[in-house]
Write a protein that holds these residues in place. Structure first.
Motif, PDB file in Angstrom:
ATOM      1  N   PHE A 133       0.830  -1.208   0.000  1.00  0.00           N
ATOM      2  CA  PHE A 133       0.000   0.000   0.000  1.00  0.00           C
ATOM      3  C   PHE A 133       0.864   1.258   0.000  1.00  0.00           C
ATOM      4  CE2 PHE A 133      -2.592   3.260   2.162  1.00  0.00           C
ATOM      5  CZ  PHE A 133      -3.667   3.295   1.277  1.00  0.00           C
ATOM      6  N   VAL A 134       1.884   1.289   0.821  1.00  0.00           N
ATOM      7  CA  VAL A 134       2.780   2.450   0.881  1.00  0.00           C
ATOM      8  C   VAL A 134       3.515   2.620  -0.445  1.00  0.00           C
ATOM      9  CG1 VAL A 134       4.864   3.373   1.976  1.00  0.00           C
ATOM     10  CG2 VAL A 134       3.032   2.401   3.382  1.00  0.00           C
ATOM     11  N   ALA A 135       3.956   1.516  -1.037  1.00  0.00           N
ATOM     12  CA  ALA A 135       4.624   1.601  -2.341  1.00  0.00           C
ATOM     13  C   ALA A 135       3.691   2.203  -3.385  1.00  0.00           C
ATOM     14  CB  ALA A 135       5.090   0.219  -2.777  1.00  0.00           C
ATOM     15  N   GLY A 136       2.412   1.809  -3.360  1.00  0.00           N
ATOM     16  CA  GLY A 136       1.440   2.375  -4.292  1.00  0.00           C
ATOM     17  C   GLY A 136       1.253   3.863  -4.095  1.00  0.00           C
ATOM     18  N   LEU A 137       1.252   4.306  -2.824  1.00  0.00           N
ATOM     19  CA  LEU A 137       1.136   5.743  -2.545  1.00  0.00           C
ATOM     20  C   LEU A 137       2.324   6.513  -3.111  1.00  0.00           C
ATOM     21  CD1 LEU A 137      -0.123   5.789   1.164  1.00  0.00           C
ATOM     22  CD2 LEU A 137      -1.469   6.152  -0.914  1.00  0.00           C
ATOM     23  N   ILE A 138       3.515   5.999  -2.894  1.00  0.00           N
ATOM     24  CA  ILE A 138       4.721   6.696  -3.343  1.00  0.00           C
ATOM     25  C   ILE A 138       4.754   6.789  -4.861  1.00  0.00           C
ATOM     26  CG2 ILE A 138       7.243   6.496  -3.476  1.00  0.00           C
ATOM     27  CD1 ILE A 138       7.143   5.364  -0.615  1.00  0.00           C
ATOM     28  N   TYR A 139       4.340   5.742  -5.529  1.00  0.00           N
ATOM     29  CA  TYR A 139       4.396   5.736  -6.989  1.00  0.00           C
ATOM     30  C   TYR A 139       3.255   6.536  -7.614  1.00  0.00           C
ATOM     31  CZ  TYR A 139       4.876   3.964 -11.758  1.00  0.00           C
ATOM     32  OH  TYR A 139       5.044   3.860 -13.117  1.00  0.00           O
ATOM     33  N   GLY A 140       2.054   6.361  -7.128  1.00  0.00           N
ATOM     34  CA  GLY A 140       0.893   6.983  -7.761  1.00  0.00           C
ATOM     35  C   GLY A 140       0.669   8.428  -7.404  1.00  0.00           C
ATOM     36  N   PHE A 141       1.226   8.904  -6.289  1.00  0.00           N
ATOM     37  CA  PHE A 141       0.915  10.250  -5.799  1.00  0.00           C
ATOM     38  C   PHE A 141       2.170  11.117  -5.665  1.00  0.00           C
ATOM     39  CE2 PHE A 141      -2.369   7.359  -4.489  1.00  0.00           C
ATOM     40  CZ  PHE A 141      -3.554   8.058  -4.675  1.00  0.00           C
ATOM     41  N   SER A 142       3.188  10.836  -6.433  1.00  0.00           N
ATOM     42  CA  SER A 142       4.461  11.544  -6.299  1.00  0.00           C
ATOM     43  C   SER A 142       4.378  12.943  -6.895  1.00  0.00           C
ATOM     44  CB  SER A 142       5.565  10.759  -7.014  1.00  0.00           C
ATOM     45  OG  SER A 142       5.390  10.842  -8.419  1.00  0.00           O
ATOM     46  N   PRO A 143       5.330  13.826  -6.561  1.00  0.00           N
ATOM     47  CA  PRO A 143       5.391  15.147  -7.198  1.00  0.00           C
ATOM     48  C   PRO A 143       5.548  15.081  -8.712  1.00  0.00           C
ATOM     49  CG  PRO A 143       6.681  15.146  -5.186  1.00  0.00           C
ATOM     50  CD  PRO A 143       6.273  13.719  -5.419  1.00  0.00           C
ATOM     51  N   TYR A 144       6.143  14.007  -9.230  1.00  0.00           N
ATOM     52  CA  TYR A 144       6.219  13.837 -10.678  1.00  0.00           C
ATOM     53  C   TYR A 144       4.814  13.844 -11.278  1.00  0.00           C
ATOM     54  CZ  TYR A 144       6.580  11.426 -15.168  1.00  0.00           C
ATOM     55  OH  TYR A 144       6.449  11.084 -16.490  1.00  0.00           O
ATOM     56  N   VAL A 145       3.882  13.120 -10.673  1.00  0.00           N
ATOM     57  CA  VAL A 145       2.499  13.076 -11.154  1.00  0.00           C
ATOM     58  C   VAL A 145       1.854  14.453 -11.020  1.00  0.00           C
ATOM     59  CG1 VAL A 145       0.208  12.101 -10.723  1.00  0.00           C
ATOM     60  CG2 VAL A 145       2.232  10.619 -10.698  1.00  0.00           C
ATOM     61  N   ALA A 146       2.076  15.116  -9.885  1.00  0.00           N
ATOM     62  CA  ALA A 146       1.505  16.445  -9.677  1.00  0.00           C
ATOM     63  C   ALA A 146       2.019  17.430 -10.725  1.00  0.00           C
ATOM     64  CB  ALA A 146       1.843  16.943  -8.272  1.00  0.00           C
ATOM     65  N   PHE A 147       3.298  17.344 -11.043  1.00  0.00           N
ATOM     66  CA  PHE A 147       3.894  18.259 -12.017  1.00  0.00           C
ATOM     67  C   PHE A 147       3.212  18.113 -13.373  1.00  0.00           C
ATOM     68  CE2 PHE A 147       7.029  18.970 -15.416  1.00  0.00           C
ATOM     69  CZ  PHE A 147       7.356  20.301 -15.174  1.00  0.00           C
ATOM     70  N   HIS A 148       2.971  16.895 -13.823  1.00  0.00           N
ATOM     71  CA  HIS A 148       2.412  16.708 -15.160  1.00  0.00           C
ATOM     72  C   HIS A 148       0.904  16.941 -15.187  1.00  0.00           C
ATOM     73  CE1 HIS A 148       6.128  15.733 -17.082  1.00  0.00           C
ATOM     74  NE2 HIS A 148       6.428  14.884 -16.120  1.00  0.00           N
ATOM     75  N   ILE A 149       0.219  16.839 -14.061  1.00  0.00           N
ATOM     76  CA  ILE A 149      -1.164  17.329 -14.008  1.00  0.00           C
ATOM     77  C   ILE A 149      -1.145  18.854 -14.094  1.00  0.00           C
ATOM     78  CG2 ILE A 149      -3.247  17.529 -12.602  1.00  0.00           C
ATOM     79  CD1 ILE A 149      -2.638  14.798 -11.439  1.00  0.00           C
ATOM     80  N   HIS A 150      -0.253  19.458 -13.346  1.00  0.00           N
ATOM     81  CA  HIS A 150      -0.090  20.913 -13.359  1.00  0.00           C
ATOM     82  C   HIS A 150       0.172  21.414 -14.783  1.00  0.00           C
ATOM     83  CE1 HIS A 150       1.567  24.857 -12.143  1.00  0.00           C
ATOM     84  NE2 HIS A 150       2.580  24.589 -12.943  1.00  0.00           N
ATOM     85  N   MET A 151       0.991  20.701 -15.566  1.00  0.00           N
ATOM     86  CA  MET A 151       1.334  21.098 -16.925  1.00  0.00           C
ATOM     87  C   MET A 151       0.287  20.661 -17.945  1.00  0.00           C
ATOM     88  SD  MET A 151       4.193  22.715 -16.599  1.00  0.00           S
ATOM     89  CE  MET A 151       4.750  22.833 -18.289  1.00  0.00           C
ATOM     90  N   GLY A 152      -0.691  19.873 -17.524  1.00  0.00           N
ATOM     91  CA  GLY A 152      -1.708  19.400 -18.458  1.00  0.00           C
ATOM     92  C   GLY A 152      -1.171  18.385 -19.442  1.00  0.00           C
ATOM     93  N   GLY A 421      -0.484   3.644  10.357  1.00  0.00           N
ATOM     94  CA  GLY A 421      -1.253   4.849  10.028  1.00  0.00           C
ATOM     95  C   GLY A 421      -0.369   6.086   9.972  1.00  0.00           C
ATOM     96  N   LEU A 422       0.576   6.182  10.905  1.00  0.00           N
ATOM     97  CA  LEU A 422       1.493   7.315  10.915  1.00  0.00           C
ATOM     98  C   LEU A 422       2.363   7.321   9.659  1.00  0.00           C
ATOM     99  CD1 LEU A 422       2.692   9.749  12.394  1.00  0.00           C
ATOM    100  CD2 LEU A 422       4.270   8.167  13.551  1.00  0.00           C
ATOM    101  N   LEU A 423       2.844   6.144   9.249  1.00  0.00           N
ATOM    102  CA  LEU A 423       3.678   6.054   8.055  1.00  0.00           C
ATOM    103  C   LEU A 423       2.900   6.493   6.822  1.00  0.00           C
ATOM    104  CD1 LEU A 423       6.267   5.209   6.598  1.00  0.00           C
ATOM    105  CD2 LEU A 423       5.370   2.862   6.519  1.00  0.00           C
ATOM    106  N   VAL A 424       1.670   6.002   6.668  1.00  0.00           N
ATOM    107  CA  VAL A 424       0.840   6.394   5.531  1.00  0.00           C
ATOM    108  C   VAL A 424       0.598   7.902   5.546  1.00  0.00           C
ATOM    109  CG1 VAL A 424      -1.478   6.206   4.536  1.00  0.00           C
ATOM    110  CG2 VAL A 424      -0.251   4.142   5.250  1.00  0.00           C
ATOM    111  N   ALA A 425       0.291   8.449   6.732  1.00  0.00           N
ATOM    112  CA  ALA A 425       0.011   9.878   6.841  1.00  0.00           C
ATOM    113  C   ALA A 425       1.232  10.714   6.464  1.00  0.00           C
ATOM    114  CB  ALA A 425      -0.455  10.207   8.253  1.00  0.00           C
ATOM    115  N   VAL A 426       2.408  10.283   6.907  1.00  0.00           N
ATOM    116  CA  VAL A 426       3.632  11.036   6.610  1.00  0.00           C
ATOM    117  C   VAL A 426       3.922  11.026   5.111  1.00  0.00           C
ATOM    118  CG1 VAL A 426       6.134  11.054   6.930  1.00  0.00           C
ATOM    119  CG2 VAL A 426       4.644  10.744   8.898  1.00  0.00           C
ATOM    120  N   VAL A 427       3.752   9.861   4.473  1.00  0.00           N
ATOM    121  CA  VAL A 427       3.978   9.781   3.018  1.00  0.00           C
ATOM    122  C   VAL A 427       3.014  10.707   2.287  1.00  0.00           C
ATOM    123  CG1 VAL A 427       3.804   8.280   1.002  1.00  0.00           C
ATOM    124  CG2 VAL A 427       4.953   7.462   3.071  1.00  0.00           C
TER     125      VAL A 427
END
Length: 732
Positions: A133-152, A421-427
């Motif tokens: 689950f944590v690996a999925g969070l790191i891969y799917g929700f990374s700043p790389y993804v945010a950057f390319h949503i931001h750029m369209g 829960g703390l680990l997930v929240a921090v990620v």
């Protein structure tokens, strides 16, 4: 079926959790899902991509050839980031809920599928739910993804297939031959999503192949693994052959403009500092990090460079390499190789490009760039997607190692749950972005004229001056007509870029003098009608190029606009049957236009052969008329239609002769060839200084019309013209 049911029972809650997090992560898309789309900059171009795929499917067209742009030729999209996979997946949503919902929904799909793919990969590696689950969070929700949503750029958000391919590849090599087929299918889906993803998958394959060869050690086992790899590659090539062959042909034909000079990957490389820079999209420290990233690390106009891999991911990855090196080494190699490639051809540190220094620091990307087709990639920093795949898998292995260790395993289940829960929240906290920018796409953003065209069922083209990508792309999504203009990521010049009548419309410049017998606004508009270009639309705003107002005044100064508002002014419809077919010449075959003191406009043949390309407008029997002059000696002029000789004319020296040749056209575009076989003479040979061009024949006053409508009388007399005609270089 039973396997799928069991998987849903065991992991269905994970999918629901990722979905809810994705909707929250992409806020405020959920609030404006029908009226706006997430991102700016490139978003409208990708919005148009999705529309075109749907249009191509409905009409049974090849989606890789855009039939509605660069009218009447179409525009190849083989090197364009079409994202065919998402376009096809969006079709049910397009048809039931509209384009905006489909576009935004594919953002959500990409993130959820990426997180689930990494979850599945790490579950296979560790069989530990929290780690996956944590690996999925790191891969799917990374700043790389945010950057390319931001750029369209949804094609670069679409990283979801990489972990699924990695999993399929490992299963094919470690378990059974049967996994070769799904692995090849996912590899094909990767390639049809974006060519970057295909390259990333090839890099994964190379590293996995090397790792498995070292792991297996026994020759027979190694041969078996390589046999499966070859089968996978062969199946992939077979599936992709219909796309790869046109790409190769286009590239060798010199039209693709796909390869980029080395300067592009140099400027779009990743700065070493950006790996440790926090997310520039974070609601708390985003302004500080964004100022460093956008104003210092990345130069204006650069659309890459993002890294921000995350401190939590780095710590967990190092933990994996320390505590479980056997599982971690493969993904450590993937992350390391991808990180080095992301740095580009030369090292860049803290905004300083060593490529510009006296002692540049070369990197392996220089060799990578030399591989076949790799010069197509202009943004090395996009390898961060592959870095995140390696780090996410490492982080999952690291979490599993920690939870097996004594410090965590000896704690009560409640304490372990709190720690999880703390680990997930921090990620999530480290990667969480501020609200994304949106781009309005509602019907109110489109002039009413385009909605009127959409209600017209007839097929025809329009010319927009200037063509404004991506605005014109989105207008096409409303009116649905073919456009004279068109733009893709790898620009290709329109075949009529320099043609009479249409060239000025494409370049947004006033009409230029040409060797046509009739060169008036009426003949220009007749050429539009000939080619079924029914409307010309001028944008009412200043532009950085061309002279659209001058063109508008020259072509339509005597007409009132058909439609006008604060955005556009439209003229037409042009539907009257034209008096002559449209014809154009190829400028490379002729010297530039000249004009003598008497106002005669002419061109010299540049070599012994020049052509006129004819596009009939329903006419069959026409007469080709022009005036010709042979320079310095008597010459023969052979005239052919599609390589079939139709006439040979003898021209006396330095006499402007009228020529009339009857032709029978077949309704398709045809080529008229003019050939002067005698050797040329330069004015310098005659003792006239200042002109060393090899000259043969002058052509002017060209018309191609029915006999009764020809603007030049067949009984016209020869004109004695001063030989200095050839020396007047006054170009028009």
């Amino acid at each position: 079926m039973r396997y799928l049911t069991d998987a849903l029972k065991r992991h269905g809650a994970i999918a629901i959790g990722y979905t809810l997090l994705t909707i929250a992560y992409t806020y405020p898309i959920v609030l404006r899902v029908r009226a706006a789309i997430g991102g700016q900059q490139d978003v409208l171009e990708h919005y148009w991509n999705m529309w075109w795929v749907g249009r191509a499917v409905r009409e049974g067209l090849n989606p890789f050839v855009m039939a509605y742009a660069h009218y009447p030729f179409g525009l190849p999209l083989y090197y364009h980031p079409l994202n065919l996979t998402h376009g096809l997946l969006s079709l049910p949503l397009q048809w039931c809920c509209g384009m905006a919902v489909a576009f935004n929904g594919l953002y959500w799909f990409a993130i959820v599928a990426a997180a689930l793919g990494m979850y599945a990969l790490v579950w296979y590696l560790t069989h530990q739910r929290l780690a996956a689950f944590v690996a999925g969070l790191i891969y799917g929700f990374s700043p790389y993804v945010a950057f390319h949503i931001h750029m369209g750029q949804p094609n670069l958000v679409a990283i979801e297939w990489l972990p699924w391919y990695t999993l399929g590849l490992l299963l094919a090599l470690r378990r059974h031959w049967a996994w070769v087929v799904p692995a090849a299918l996912v590899l094909t889906i990767n390639a049809l999503t974006d060519w970057h993803m295909a390259v990333f998958a090839v890099v994964i394959t190379a590293i996995v192949a090397l790792h498995e060869s070292l792991r297996l050690r026994q020759g027979r086992a190694i041969l078996g693994a390589w046999g499966r790899l070859m089968a996978l590659g062969a199946l992939f090539l077979a599936l992709m052959l219909p796309v790869l062959l046109p790409m190769i042909q286009e590239e060798h034909g010199g039209n693709a403009q796909a390869g980029r000079p080395l300067s592009h990957p140099i400027w779009h490389s990743t700065d070493l500092l950006s790996f440790v820079l926090p997310s520039p999209f974070h609601p708390l420290w985003g302004d500080w990090a964004g100022d460093i990233f956008f104003n210092h690390i990345v130069m204006p106009g650069i659309i890459g460079g993002i890294a921000s891999v995350g401190w939590i991911a780095l710590v967990l990855s190092l933990t994996a390499l320390w505590r479980d090196p056997r599982r971690a080494v493969l993904f450590g190699a993937i992350a390391l190789v991808a990180a080095v490639l992301a740095l580009g051809p030369y090292l860049k540190v803290n905004g300083w490009y060593t490529a510009d220094s006296e002692r540049p620091v070369p990197l392996p990307y220089l060799w990578f760039y030399q591989l076949p087709f790799m010069n197509v990639l202009r943004v090395p920093s996009r390898f961060i997607a592959l870095v995140m795949l390696g780090l996410a898998a490492l982080a999952g292995i690291g979490v599993a190692a920690l939870w097996r260790g004594g410090f965590v395993s000896h704690r009560s289940s409640r304490v372990q749950q709190l720690m999880a829960g703390l680990l997930v929240a921090v990620v999530l906290f480290e990667f969480w972005p501020r609200p994304f920018r949106m781009t309005e796409v509602g019907p109110e953003t489109t002039p009413a004229f385009y909605h009127e065209l959409a209600r017209d069922p007839e097929r025809y083209a329009i010319a927009e001056v200037p063509y404004q990508s991506p605005r014109s792309n989105v207008m096409q999504m409303t009116h649905g007509k073919a456009t004279l203009g068109g733009r893709i990521a790898r620009d290709i010049a329109h075949p009529w870029h320099d043609a009479r009548v249409f060239g000025p419309l494409i370049r947004a410049v006033p009409p230029e003098a040409e060797i046509a017998a009739e060169d008036t606004p009426e003949t220009w508009r007749a050429a539009l009608a000939c080619q079924n270009v029914r409307y010309v639309v001028f944008a009412r705003q200043p532009f950085r190029f061309g002279d659209a107002p001058g063109l508008e005044a020259a072509m339509f100064g005597d007409l009132s606009p058909r439609y006008e508002d604060d955005q556009i002014r439209a003229y037409g419809p042009f539907m009257d049957p034209p008096a002559e077919p449209y014809w154009r010449l190829h400028p490379a075959e002729w010297y530039p236009v000249e004009q003598n003191e008497q106002g005669f406009i002419y061109r010299w043949l540049r070599n012994d052969t020049a052509t006129l390309e004819v596009y009939p407008c329903g006419q069959t029997d026409v007469v080709l008329r022009f005036k010709a002059l042979a320079f310095a000696q008597s010459r023969t002029l052979a005239i052919a239609l599609d390589d079939q000789a139709v006439a040979t004319v003898t021209l006396p020296a330095d006499v402007l002769m009228p020529v009339a040749v009857p032709l029978t056209l077949n309704g398709a575009p045809q080529r008229i060839t003019l050939r002067a076989p005698e050797p040329p003479i330069t004015p310098g040979d005659l003792g006239i200084a200042g002109d060393d061009r090899p000259l043969r024949i002058v052509i002017g006053n060209v018309s191609l019309a029915a006999p009764e409508s020809s603007p030049m009388s067949s009984g016209a007399s020869p004109e004695r013209v001063n030989v200095t005609l050839s020396m007047t270089h006054g170009q028009r």
